[in-house]
Design a protein around this motif. Structure first.
Motif, PDB file in Angstrom:
ATOM      1  N   THR A   1       0.547  -1.205  -0.110  1.00  0.00           N
ATOM      2  CA  THR A   1      -0.155  -0.167  -0.314  1.00  0.00           C
ATOM      3  C   THR A   1       0.869   0.708   0.254  1.00  0.00           C
ATOM      4  OG1 THR A   1      -0.119   0.596   2.395  1.00  0.00           O
ATOM      5  CG2 THR A   1      -1.924  -1.259   1.373  1.00  0.00           C
TER       6      THR A   1
ATOM      7  N   TYR B   1      -6.546   0.222   6.867  1.00  0.00           N
ATOM      8  CA  TYR B   1      -7.165   1.087   5.104  1.00  0.00           C
ATOM      9  C   TYR B   1      -8.032   2.114   4.586  1.00  0.00           C
ATOM     10  CZ  TYR B   1      -6.472   0.678   0.433  1.00  0.00           C
ATOM     11  OH  TYR B   1      -5.496   1.226  -1.498  1.00  0.00           O
TER      12      TYR B   1
ATOM     13  N   LYS C   1      -6.678   6.219   3.788  1.00  0.00           N
ATOM     14  CA  LYS C   1      -6.812   6.922   1.766  1.00  0.00           C
ATOM     15  C   LYS C   1      -7.980   7.890   2.192  1.00  0.00           C
ATOM     16  CE  LYS C   1      -4.308   4.450   0.081  1.00  0.00           C
ATOM     17  NZ  LYS C   1      -3.301   4.786  -0.948  1.00  0.00           N
TER      18      LYS C   1
ATOM     19  N   SER D   1      -2.586  -1.522 -11.702  1.00  0.00           N
ATOM     20  CA  SER D   1      -4.001  -1.244 -12.476  1.00  0.00           C
ATOM     21  C   SER D   1      -3.998  -1.323 -13.722  1.00  0.00           C
ATOM     22  CB  SER D   1      -4.201   0.210 -11.554  1.00  0.00           C
ATOM     23  OG  SER D   1      -5.062   1.085 -11.947  1.00  0.00           O
TER      24      SER D   1
ATOM     25  N   ASN E   1      -7.926  -4.367  -9.049  1.00  0.00           N
ATOM     26  CA  ASN E   1      -8.285  -3.394  -8.482  1.00  0.00           C
ATOM     27  C   ASN E   1      -7.126  -2.882  -7.214  1.00  0.00           C
ATOM     28  OD1 ASN E   1     -10.207  -1.957  -6.258  1.00  0.00           O
ATOM     29  ND2 ASN E   1     -11.551  -3.140  -6.412  1.00  0.00           N
TER      30      ASN E   1
ATOM     31  N   ARG F   1      -7.647  -1.053  -4.860  1.00  0.00           N
ATOM     32  CA  ARG F   1      -8.199  -0.700  -3.494  1.00  0.00           C
ATOM     33  C   ARG F   1      -8.150  -2.211  -2.933  1.00  0.00           C
ATOM     34  NH1 ARG F   1     -11.685   2.633  -1.112  1.00  0.00           N
ATOM     35  NH2 ARG F   1     -13.659   2.262  -0.205  1.00  0.00           N
ATOM     36  N   GLU F   2      -8.810  -3.036  -3.671  1.00  0.00           N
ATOM     37  CA  GLU F   2      -9.364  -4.236  -2.724  1.00  0.00           C
ATOM     38  C   GLU F   2      -7.757  -4.930  -2.016  1.00  0.00           C
ATOM     39  OE1 GLU F   2     -11.836  -6.686  -5.335  1.00  0.00           O
ATOM     40  OE2 GLU F   2     -13.537  -5.289  -5.039  1.00  0.00           O
TER      41      GLU F   2
END
Lengths: 295, 287, 223
Positions: free
Chosen positions: B33, B79, B83, B177, B182, B184-185
Motif C-alpha cells: 500500500t 486502510y 486513504k 491497475s 483492483n 484498492r481491494e
C-alpha cells in the motif's frame, strides 16, 4: 509584498505576549524557540525529506551553550550563539552529507538513527554531559548584563522573525523552486542541471542551525537541557509541526503551527487521556485540511 | 559457558521473534500500500492487551487466537481511514501519527496503567531443560506461531491469485491497475493481513512480554529499523534483518548494556551508508 | 571509446562508437530492446558505462554526473514526458530556470521563465496545470524545459511517441525549427520522421551500431 508582514506579525505577537503577564511571556519564548525547530523540519519537508532526527540539532544548540557554561564558565550570549550555530551547523552538514545517499523512509530512519546515537552519547557519557539529568542553562548575558525575560523574548522574536524572512525569500527564490522540483521529481530536476546533493546539503545545514537556535532558546527559557531534546519522539513532534506548517499558506505558518501544537499539548494535560486529545485534534486538523483541499 | 550460550540464544530468539513479527506485518502493509504506518506498534500492543484479557476468560490458546481474530477487522478500517484522510505520503504519515497517539490514549482509557501479560498462564505450559537451562515451552510455541504465520504468508504470496495481485501491486501499482487489478481491494486485504500478523504476534508474545503504555513507540522503532535494514523487497530480507538486529542488540545487552539502544542505530547507519536501500533490496528501477 | 553497459547478464549497449557533429541531427533507430534508450541514458549521465568513454568538445565527461553535463551543454528529454505533476506550466518552467542557478536565494527571474515558454509557444498556457495539456503539448513542454539550459547537444528520447499519428510531423517540424544550431540525437521509431528530419541515421541492433547511413537508405537497413 504581503509576505513581508510575517516578521512584523511575529514581533507584534511577541510584544503583545510581553504585556500579557509572566506565563504568557514564558509561553511565547518557549513557542518561538520551539517554532525554530519546526522551521527546520518544514524546510526539509520542502524537499520531501522527513527528518525524524531534527531533535538532535535542537539538543546540540542547547548543549553547546550548557557545556560552554559548565566548562568555560561563560554565560555570554554571543559566545553561546556562535557555539550553537557551529555545533548545529556541523551536525546539519553531517546529516546532509550522509542523508544524500538515501531517500524516503530510508532517509527518515537514517536521520532518526543519527539522532538516537547522539541521544545515547548524551545519556551515556554522563560525566561530561550530565547524563539523563541534563545540564543547567544559565541566564545569558549580553556585554556582561543579564538579558532577563524581556531580553530573551526579544531574542526569540528576532530570531523567529529572521527565519520567517528567510522562509519568505526562500519561497520566491531559485533555491525554493529547485526544492519543489526535487520533492516532485528528483531525477528530472537533476537532468535539468540542479546539483541535488548540494541543495540538500545546504538546506540540511540551514535547517539544523534553525533547530539548534530553537533548542538554545528553549533551554534558556527552562534553565535546563536534557537528552530528551534529542529523543526521536521530540523530533516526531517537530515533524508534525512542520507538516501543519506546510498546510498553512503563510510564511509565519511555522510559528502558528508551533503555537497550535504547544497549546494543544498544554491544554491536553488537564485531561486524564492527553494523547487522545492531541491525537483527536491532529485528526481534526487533517480532516479540515482535506475538506478545504477538496473544494 | 554452555549456560551463558543458552541464555544468550534465548534472549536473541525472543527479541528476534518480537521484532520479526512486527516488521513483517509492517513490511507487508508498506510494500503493497506504500503506507508507512507509524501506528504499527499500536496493533502489536493491541494484540497483546486483548490476548491478556481473553486468556483469563477462555484459556491461553483460545485467548491468543481470539485476539488475533478480533484484530482482523482493524486492517480494512485502517486502510480506509488512511486513504480517506491522506492523499500524499506526508498526509498519510500525519494520519498514522494521530492514530498512534489516539491508540495510546485509548489504551490508557480501556486498560489503565497496569501491566498486561499472559506470562503466568504460559508458565503453566512448563519448560524443557536444554544443557542445564530451563527453556519455557511458551517460547517454543511462540516460535511455532511465527513460523506458521511466515509459511502462511509465503504460500499466500507465492501460490495464490490474491498473492500474485499483491506482488503485482507491490512492484508497480500503476501497471497493476492498468492490467485490471483492483488496487484498492488488494490494499484492503494486504492491510488486513499485515495488521493481523502484527496483532497475532503481539498476542503470542504476551506469553513473555508485559504490555504497558508507551510500548507502541518502542516497538515501532525496532520494526522500522528491521524494515529498512532488510530493504523492502521480500520476506527473507526482513527475516535476515531481524536476526541481524536481534543479534547485535543481544550482544550489546550481554557485553555492554548501556549501548543496547545505540548499537542498533549504529547497525542501521552502517547498512544505510553502504547499501542505501537496505541489505536485500531488489533492483531499483530508473524513472 | 567503445561504450559498454550490461544489466545482470544482458548486454544493453555492447561496444558502441560514434560521433555527433556540431549542428548535426543524428537519428538512432532499431527494434525495441536494441539499446537505444540505454545509449541515451549513458550519454546524458543517468547511467555510468561499464567501460568506454564519452567526450564532449574534447572534455572527458564519462564520470560527470547528470547535472554537470547539463551545465557543459548536454541536455535530454524523456520518452514519457517527465513534468512536475500538480504544478502549472509556469511553475514547471520556473523550476527549469532555477535548476541552473545553484543554491541561490535571489528571486526567480520571470523574464527567463517567459522566454523559455514563449520560445515554444507555451506562454499562453502558463497558468494551466500540466496535467491538462494535450500529449503533444506535454512533449513540447518537456523539450522546452530541457532547452532552458541552452544545450549544444540535445538528446531526444522518442519525441513523437504517444503523439497521434497525424500530429507527429507537425510536432517535429515545430520543435526542430526552434532548435537551429543545436546538435540533436533523436531516438525514434517512426521512419517517416527519421527520413524527414535526420542528417544521418545510426542503426542499432543488440546493443551495437550495425550501420550509419544517410536517411534515404534507412528503410533498406532497418527491418
Amino acid at each position: 509584498m504581503r509576505g513581508w508582514l510575517s516578521p512584523i506579525a511575529i514581533i507584534t505577537a511577541a510584544t503583545a505576549a510581553y504585556f500579557g503577564g509572566p506565563f504568557l511571556r514564558f509561553a511565547a519564548v518557549y513557542i518561538l524557540g520551539w517554532s525554530l525547530a519546526v522551521f527546520g523540519a518544514w524546510l526539509l519537508l520542502r524537499y520531501g525529506l522527513v527528518n525524524f532526527g531534527i531533535g538532535a540539532s535542537y539538543a546540540l544548540g542547547a548543549y553547546a551553550a550548557g557545556l560552554m557554561y559548565r566548562y568555560l564558565h561563560t554565560a555570554d550570549l554571543a559566545v553561546h550563539l556562535l557555539a550553537a550555530v557551529g555545533a548545529a551547523g556541523a551536525w546539519g552538514a553531517l546529516n546532509g552529507a550522509v542523508g544524500i545517499k538515501t531517500r524516503g523512509i530510508y532517509y527518515s530512519l537514517l536521520s532518526l538513527s543519527l539522532s538516537m546515537v547522539l541521544y545515547g552519547v548524551l545519556v551515556k557519557f554522563y560525566t561530561v554531559t550530565g547524563g539523563s539529568d541534563g545540564l543547567y542553562m544559565p541566564d545569558p548575558r549580553l556585554l556582561g548584563v543579564r538579558i532577563g525575560t524581556a531580553g530573551l523574548l526579544a531574542l526569540a522574536a528576532l530570531l523567529a522573525a529572521a527565519w520567517a524572512a528567510l522562509g519568505e525569500v526562500f519561497g520566491r527564490s531559485y533555491a525554493g523552486h529547485v526544492a519543489a522540483g526535487i520533492k516532485i521529481n528528483e531525477l528530472r530536476t537533476s537532468a535539468l542541471g540542479a546539483d541535488v546533493g548540494r541543495h540538500i546539503l545546504i538546506s540540511s545545514v540551514l535547517a539544523s542551525i534553525a533547530a539548534g537556535l530553537g533548542g538554545l532558546i528553549v533551554g534558556y527559557s527552562t534553565s535546563h537541557v536534557s537528552p530528551d531534546f534529542a529523543y526521536w519522539v521530540t523530533s516526531g513532534k517537530m515533524v508534525v509541526g512542520g507538516l501543519i506548517a506546510s498546510f498553512l499558506p503563510w510564511t509565519w505558518g511555522f510559528v502558528a503551527s508551533a503555537a497550535l501544537y504547544q497549546a494543544v499539548e498544554l491544554y491536553s494535560l488537564q485531561f486524564a487521556y492527553p494523547e487522545l486529545v492531541v491525537g483527536g485534534l491532529l485528526l481534526a486538523i487533517l480532516a479540515a485540511w482535506r475538506l478545504y483541499y477538496r473544494r | 559457558m554452555a549456560g551463558f550460550a543458552i541464555s544468550f540464544l534465548i534472549s536473541f530468539y525472543v527479541f528476534f521473534l518480537n521484532i520479526l513479527m512486527t516488521s513483517l506485518g509492517m513490511a507487508f502493509t508498506y510494500g503493497v500500500t506504500r503506507i508507512l504506518n507509524l501506528a504499527q506498534g499500536t496493533f502489536f500492543v493491541l494484540g497483546g492487551y486483548l490476548a491478556s484479557v481473553f486468556a483469563w476468560q477462555i484459556g491461553l490458546a483460545f485467548g491468543i487466537a481470539a485476539a488475533a481474530a478480533a484484530s482482523l477487522a482493524f486492517g480494512p478500517l485502517f486502510y480506509l481511514y488512511v486513504k480517506a484522510l491522506g492523499r500524499t505520503e506526508l498526509e498519510q504519515l500525519f494520519a498514522t501519527y494521530a492514530l498512534l497517539l489516539i491508540g495510546e490514549g485509548l489504551f490508557k482509557l480501556v486498560f489503565g496503567n497496569g501491566d498486561y501479560t499472559t506470562a503466568s498462564l504460559a508458565d503453566g505450559l512448563g519448560s524443557v531443560e536444554v544443557l542445564g537451562q530451563q527453556v519455557p515451552y511458551s517460547y517454543l510455541w511462540g516460535g511455532a506461531v511465527a513460523a506458521a504465520l511466515l509459511a502462511l504468508m509465503y504460500l499466500l504470496l507465492a501460490r495464490t491469485r490474491a498473492g500474485l495481485y499483491m506482488r503485482a501491486v507491490r512492484d508497480d501499482a500503476e501497471m497493476a491497475s492498468a492490467l485490471g487489478i483492483n488496487v484498492r481491494e488488494v490494499g484492503l486485504s494486504a492491510s488486513a493481513l499485515g495488521i493481523l500478523i502484527t496483532a497475532a504476534s503481539g498476542a503470542a508474545s504476551s506469553m513473555w512480554q508485559a504490555f504497558t503504555l508507551g510500548l507502541s513507540g518502542q516497538i515501532l522503532v525496532y520494526a522500522f529499523a528491521s524494515l529498512v535494514v532488510g530493504g523492502i523487497g521480500d520476506l527473507l530480507g526482513v527475516v535476515a534483518a531481524s536476526a541481524v538486529i536481534s543479534a547485535v542488540r543481544t550482544a550489546a545487552v550481554f557485553l555492554y548494556p548501556q549501548l543496547e539502544l545505540v548499537a542498533i542505530y549504529l547497525v542501521v547507519i552502517a547498512v544505510l551508508l553502504t547499501r542505501p536501500s537496505g541489505l536485500f533490496a531488489r533492483h531499483a528501477r530508473l524513472a | 571509446m567503445s561504450l559498454r553497459k550490461s544489466f545482470g547478464g544482458v548486454k544493453a549497449v555492447d561496444g558502441v562508437s560514434m560521433d555527433v557533429e556540431e549542428g548535426e541531427r543524428l537519428a538512432v533507430v532499431g527494434p525495441n530492446g536494441s539499446g537505444k534508450t540505454t545509449l541515451i541514458n549513458l550519454l546524458s549521465g543517468l547511467l555510468k558505462p561499464d567501460s568506454g568513454d564519452i567526450y564532449f568538445k574534447g572534455i572527458r565527461v564519462t564520470n560527470k554526473p547528470l547535472h554537470a553535463r547539463v551545465k557543459l551543454g548536454i541536455a535530454r528529454s524523456f520518452q514519457l514526458p517527465s513534468l512536475y505533476q500538480g504544478l502549472t506550466v509556469r511553475q514547471n518552467a520556473a523550476i527549469a530556470v532555477s535548476a541552473l542557478r545553484g543554491f541561490s536565494l535571489r528571486p526567480v527571474d520571470e523574464e527567463d521563465v517567459r522566454d523559455a515558454l514563449e520560445r515554444f509557444g507555451l506562454w499562453e498556457k502558463r497558468d494551466l496545470p500540466v496535467g491538462s495539456l494535450s500529449e503533444g503539448e506535454k512533449k513540447i513542454l518537456d523539450i522546452a524545459l530541457a532547452v532552458v539550459a541552452r544545450p549544444k547537444v540535445l538528446l531526444l528520447d522518442e519525441p513523437t511517441s504517444s503523439v497521434a499519428e497525424e500530429n507527429k510531423f507537425e510536432l517535429m517540424e515545430f520543435v526542430v525549427g526552434r532548435l537551429k544550431g543545436v546538435s540533436l540525437v533523436i531516438v525514434e521509431h517512426d521512419l517517416d520522421i527519421v527520413e524527414a528530419f535526420a542528417d544521418r541515421v545510426a542503426v542499432m541492433h543488440s546493443g551495437r551500431i550495425t550501420a550509419v547511413v544517410p536517411p534515404g537508405e534507412v528503410r533498406r537497413m532497418a527491418v
